[in-house]
Design a protein around this motif. Structure first.
Motif, PDB file in Angstrom:
ATOM      1  N   ARG A 141      -8.076   2.428  -7.193  1.00 20.20           N
ATOM      2  CA  ARG A 141      -7.764   2.266  -5.837  1.00 20.20           C
ATOM      3  C   ARG A 141      -6.389   1.569  -5.579  1.00 20.20           C
ATOM      4  O   ARG A 141      -5.681   1.850  -4.709  1.00 20.20           O
ATOM      5  N   GLU A 142      -6.368   0.611  -6.264  1.00 13.80           N
ATOM      6  CA  GLU A 142      -5.130  -0.539  -6.090  1.00 13.80           C
ATOM      7  C   GLU A 142      -3.899  -0.046  -6.688  1.00 13.80           C
ATOM      8  O   GLU A 142      -2.739  -0.180  -6.354  1.00 13.80           O
ATOM      9  N   LEU A 143      -3.905   0.567  -7.949  1.00 14.30           N
ATOM     10  CA  LEU A 143      -2.742   1.188  -8.757  1.00 14.30           C
ATOM     11  C   LEU A 143      -2.443   2.683  -8.844  1.00 14.30           C
ATOM     12  O   LEU A 143      -1.503   3.040  -9.224  1.00 14.30           O
ATOM     13  N   GLY A 144      -3.321   3.585  -7.851  1.00 15.45           N
ATOM     14  CA  GLY A 144      -3.249   4.866  -8.003  1.00 15.45           C
ATOM     15  C   GLY A 144      -1.924   5.232  -7.504  1.00 15.45           C
ATOM     16  O   GLY A 144      -1.115   6.050  -8.211  1.00 15.45           O
ATOM     17  N   GLY A 145      -1.477   4.834  -6.386  1.00 17.12           N
ATOM     18  CA  GLY A 145      -0.100   5.311  -5.857  1.00 17.12           C
ATOM     19  C   GLY A 145       1.013   4.790  -6.722  1.00 17.12           C
ATOM     20  O   GLY A 145       2.049   5.598  -6.968  1.00 17.12           O
ATOM     21  N   MET A 146       0.884   3.335  -7.058  1.00 17.97           N
ATOM     22  CA  MET A 146       1.834   2.824  -7.626  1.00 17.97           C
ATOM     23  C   MET A 146       2.181   3.410  -9.327  1.00 17.97           C
ATOM     24  O   MET A 146       3.470   3.222  -9.965  1.00 17.97           O
ATOM     25  N   THR A 147       1.014   3.835  -9.805  1.00 17.82           N
ATOM     26  CA  THR A 147       1.247   4.579 -10.935  1.00 17.82           C
ATOM     27  C   THR A 147       1.939   5.856 -10.911  1.00 17.82           C
ATOM     28  O   THR A 147       2.944   5.959 -11.745  1.00 17.82           O
ATOM     29  N   GLY A 148       1.872   6.622  -9.707  1.00 21.14           N
ATOM     30  CA  GLY A 148       2.799   7.595  -9.492  1.00 21.14           C
ATOM     31  C   GLY A 148       4.017   7.298  -9.408  1.00 21.14           C
ATOM     32  O   GLY A 148       5.125   7.839 -10.050  1.00 21.14           O
ATOM     33  N   LEU A 149       4.324   6.208  -8.711  1.00 20.58           N
ATOM     34  CA  LEU A 149       5.814   5.632  -8.863  1.00 20.58           C
ATOM     35  C   LEU A 149       6.153   5.008 -10.042  1.00 20.58           C
ATOM     36  O   LEU A 149       7.532   5.325 -10.306  1.00 20.58           O
ATOM     37  N   LEU A 197      -3.757   2.020   1.974  1.00 20.79           N
ATOM     38  CA  LEU A 197      -4.353   1.030   1.411  1.00 20.79           C
ATOM     39  C   LEU A 197      -4.166  -0.222   2.055  1.00 20.79           C
ATOM     40  O   LEU A 197      -4.916  -0.967   2.367  1.00 20.79           O
ATOM     41  N   TYR A 198      -2.770  -0.443   2.998  1.00 19.45           N
ATOM     42  CA  TYR A 198      -2.642  -1.449   3.947  1.00 19.45           C
ATOM     43  C   TYR A 198      -3.347  -1.132   4.990  1.00 19.45           C
ATOM     44  O   TYR A 198      -3.893  -2.286   5.528  1.00 19.45           O
ATOM     45  N   ALA A 232      -6.354   0.279   5.167  1.00 26.15           N
ATOM     46  CA  ALA A 232      -8.044  -0.182   4.953  1.00 26.15           C
ATOM     47  C   ALA A 232      -8.067  -1.473   4.943  1.00 26.15           C
ATOM     48  O   ALA A 232      -9.083  -2.127   5.354  1.00 26.15           O
ATOM     49  N   LYS A 233      -7.112  -2.353   4.038  1.00 27.98           N
ATOM     50  CA  LYS A 233      -7.158  -3.938   4.155  1.00 27.98           C
ATOM     51  C   LYS A 233      -7.081  -4.421   5.437  1.00 27.98           C
ATOM     52  O   LYS A 233      -7.853  -5.419   5.702  1.00 27.98           O
ATOM     53  N   THR A 234      -6.112  -4.095   6.182  1.00 27.16           N
ATOM     54  CA  THR A 234      -5.975  -4.568   7.421  1.00 27.16           C
ATOM     55  C   THR A 234      -7.272  -4.463   8.318  1.00 27.16           C
ATOM     56  O   THR A 234      -7.730  -5.542   8.804  1.00 27.16           O
ATOM     57  N   LYS A 235      -7.914  -3.149   8.320  1.00 21.14           N
ATOM     58  CA  LYS A 235      -9.013  -2.992   9.079  1.00 21.14           C
ATOM     59  C   LYS A 235     -10.231  -3.712   8.645  1.00 21.14           C
ATOM     60  O   LYS A 235     -10.941  -4.433   9.422  1.00 21.14           O
ATOM     61  N   ALA A 236     -10.188  -3.993   7.218  1.00 17.18           N
ATOM     62  CA  ALA A 236     -11.341  -5.066   6.751  1.00 17.18           C
ATOM     63  C   ALA A 236     -11.239  -6.294   7.007  1.00 17.18           C
ATOM     64  O   ALA A 236     -12.199  -6.937   7.457  1.00 17.18           O
ATOM     65  N   LEU A 237      -9.979  -6.908   7.039  1.00 14.23           N
ATOM     66  CA  LEU A 237      -9.703  -8.089   7.553  1.00 14.23           C
ATOM     67  C   LEU A 237      -9.940  -8.411   9.000  1.00 14.23           C
ATOM     68  O   LEU A 237     -10.576  -9.319   9.205  1.00 14.23           O
ATOM     69  N   GLN A 238      -9.722  -7.508   9.798  1.00 11.44           N
ATOM     70  CA  GLN A 238      -9.768  -7.689  11.111  1.00 11.44           C
ATOM     71  C   GLN A 238     -11.522  -7.663  11.351  1.00 11.44           C
ATOM     72  O   GLN A 238     -11.997  -8.236  12.414  1.00 11.44           O
ATOM     73  N   ALA A 239     -12.190  -6.776  10.664  1.00  7.51           N
ATOM     74  CA  ALA A 239     -13.608  -6.744  10.926  1.00  7.51           C
ATOM     75  C   ALA A 239     -14.302  -7.932  10.538  1.00  7.51           C
ATOM     76  O   ALA A 239     -15.087  -8.303  10.997  1.00  7.51           O
ATOM     77  N   LYS A 240     -13.990  -8.438   9.328  1.00  2.00           N
ATOM     78  CA  LYS A 240     -14.367  -9.691   8.980  1.00  2.00           C
ATOM     79  C   LYS A 240     -14.165 -11.053   9.880  1.00  2.00           C
ATOM     80  O   LYS A 240     -15.097 -11.947   9.971  1.00  2.00           O
ATOM     81  N   ALA A 241     -13.040 -10.958  10.473  1.00  5.80           N
ATOM     82  CA  ALA A 241     -12.443 -12.150  11.490  1.00  5.80           C
ATOM     83  C   ALA A 241     -13.297 -12.201  12.672  1.00  5.80           C
ATOM     84  O   ALA A 241     -13.505 -12.960  13.296  1.00  5.80           O
ATOM     85  N   LYS A 242     -13.932 -10.691  13.037  1.00  2.00           N
ATOM     86  CA  LYS A 242     -14.957 -10.665  14.222  1.00  2.00           C
ATOM     87  C   LYS A 242     -16.311 -11.168  13.936  1.00  2.00           C
ATOM     88  O   LYS A 242     -16.866 -11.471  14.736  1.00  2.00           O
ATOM     89  N   ILE A 243     -16.611 -11.271  12.766  1.00  2.00           N
ATOM     90  CA  ILE A 243     -18.114 -11.552  12.283  1.00  2.00           C
ATOM     91  C   ILE A 243     -18.280 -13.147  12.619  1.00  2.00           C
ATOM     92  O   ILE A 243     -17.347 -14.021  12.581  1.00  2.00           O
TER      93      ILE A 243
END
Length: 430
Positions: free
Chosen positions: A343-351, A416-417, A419-430
């Motif tokens: 998940r974290e390295l897939g795109g960057m491994t292509g780069l 990835l950005y 998805a992580k932003t969405k997860a952070l925003q969801a966590k902030a609402k809890i």
């Protein structure tokens, strides 16, 4: 006796300290270099010119367990122990093998500069066997893995078609219950781990499955070698399948998940390709460095000319930066769970793989320009750099062509950005 030529080895092999490598890695490197030199590198130029590697070389490597390090880490420990393989070179226990050992292996296999001969041995093993190991049913594994892991039989990976190229999701080779492709190592292979369409036309990735397809002497299978511009001895093969009968139990995993299975090996594949390309760049640049130290023009060595030093400096900076990035990736993959790394390295491994091709182009250009007329000859002093120059496109296209991977890397970073932003925003609402 002279010191190593600048840029000829990674810094950790030039005696400089490194935070990445342990005694296990150093012992492994020292153990495999003489074997690879004797059984492969000493003959690599000759074999690549001939366009093929003698069959016995594959079996020599297999008998010495020197194909096993081409597999992704961690190794299939249970299977290897069942087959009597508990250690690799240097006393390395199979359970201790990690991606830094894999990096060392790939780098050592590419030290001749031309990678066709090494690719002829490892590509099918590295990319064709893993889908069976990870997703094959127990009966399918029992049927093919003992012979494949010991090198008694050979496998290739078939996920490229003339009309699809890097667009794996839109291959047309079809499997129907009762399959033409461009495939590396195919000409020698007993089996192919093949992507086939089991869904309807137009179903894209969701309609792909993977199967183990028998090749050698199998009814309906026709194979012929393809002459290619780079890696000439790697065995690139055109395979035609005409109403080929394949047992249903040869399906790898679950139907319709073929694209997912293919993608799980991309990090391994692209890291290996990046290591190979970076070593090829190193061979080209160090050859140029050595040449301009001794080559004289206008009464002085070429190295005395500022423009020559400037070219070496630019290419050298890019080369060593690329190698540092490669090492970082390998280290990260030793420290991350596979799902996290995918998940974290897939795109960057292509780069990483795309950037390796760009750096190789820079170093090959530099070498040919500094060799001058000698760099255009297919014999004599410039033979190696001329051959390397022709290898550049054989790096920038296979494994996902450069432009496709550059775009893929950014698209995946965006996802990835988000998805992580969405997860952070969801966590902030809890």
């Amino acid at each position: 006796m002279t010191a190593p030529v600048p840029f000829s080895e990674p810094s950790w092999l030039m005696g400089l300290p490194s935070a990445y490598y342990t005694d296990s890695h150093r012992n492994f490197q020292k153990a495999i270099r003489p074997f690879i030199q004797q059984h492969l590198l000493d003959h690599a130029m000759e074999w690549d010119k001939a366009g093929t590697v003698p069959e016995h070389v594959f079996h020599d490597f297999a008998q010495a367990h020197m194909l096993i390090p081409a597999l992704p880490a961690p190794l299939p420990i249970d299977w290897l122990r069942r087959l009597g393989i508990s250690e690799l070179a240097g006393g390395l226990k199979v359970e201790d093998f990690d991606y830094l050992h894999a990096l060392i292996y790939s780098d050592e296999m590419a030290r001749a500069g031309v990678v066709g001969p090494s690719a002829s041995l490892t590509t099918g093993f590295a990319f064709g066997v893993p889908p069976i190991l990870k997703f094959g049913s127990a009966p399918l594994q029992e049927k093919v893995l003992p012979d494949l892991l010991t090198g008694r039989k050979r496998c290739c990976i078939a996920i490229t078609e003339p009309d699809a190229g890097s667009d794996v999701a839109n291959i047309t080779t079809t499997a129907v219950r009762s399959d033409c492709g461009k495939i590396t190592n195919g000409i020698w292979s007993d089996y192919s781990s093949m992507a086939v369409r089991t869904g309807p036309p137009g179903s894209g990735a969701a309609g792909l499955s993977m199967m183990v397809v028998p090749l050698k002497n199998h009814p309906g299978v026709t194979m012929r070698r393809l002459n290619v511009a780079g890696a000439a001895s790697s065995g690139t093969t055109y395979i035609e399948l005409d109403d080929v009968k394949v047992p249903a139990e040869n399906l790898i995993g679950t139907g319709g998940l073929g694209m997912r299975y293919i993608m799980t090996n991309f990090n391994h594949e692209r890291l290996a390709l990046a290591v190979n390309a970076t070593r090829q760049a190193r061979v080209a640049l160090s050859a140029a460095f050595e040449y301009v130290m001794k080559r004289e023009a206008f009464g002085a060595p070429l190295m005395n000319q500022p423009v020559v030093r400037h070219r070496l400096a630019k290419a050298g900076g890019r080369l060593e930066s690329q190698w540092a990035w490669v090492e970082q990736f390998a280290y990260q993959m030793t420290r991350m769970k596979k799902d996290d790394a995918d998940r974290e390295l897939g795109g960057m491994t292509g780069l990483l793989k795309a950037q390796a091709g760009i750096v190789f182009r820079e170093c090959a250009d530099t070498a040919v320009l500094l060799f001058g007329g000698n760099g255009l000859t297919r014999s004599g002093q410039g033979e190696l750099v001329e051959m390397l120059y022709r290898e550049v496109l054989a790096v920038r296209i296979p494994g996902g062509s450069e432009d496709v991977l550059l775009d893929l890397a950014v698209r995946q970073l965006v996802r990835l950005y988000q998805a992580k932003t969405k997860a952070l925003q969801a966590k902030a609402k809890i």
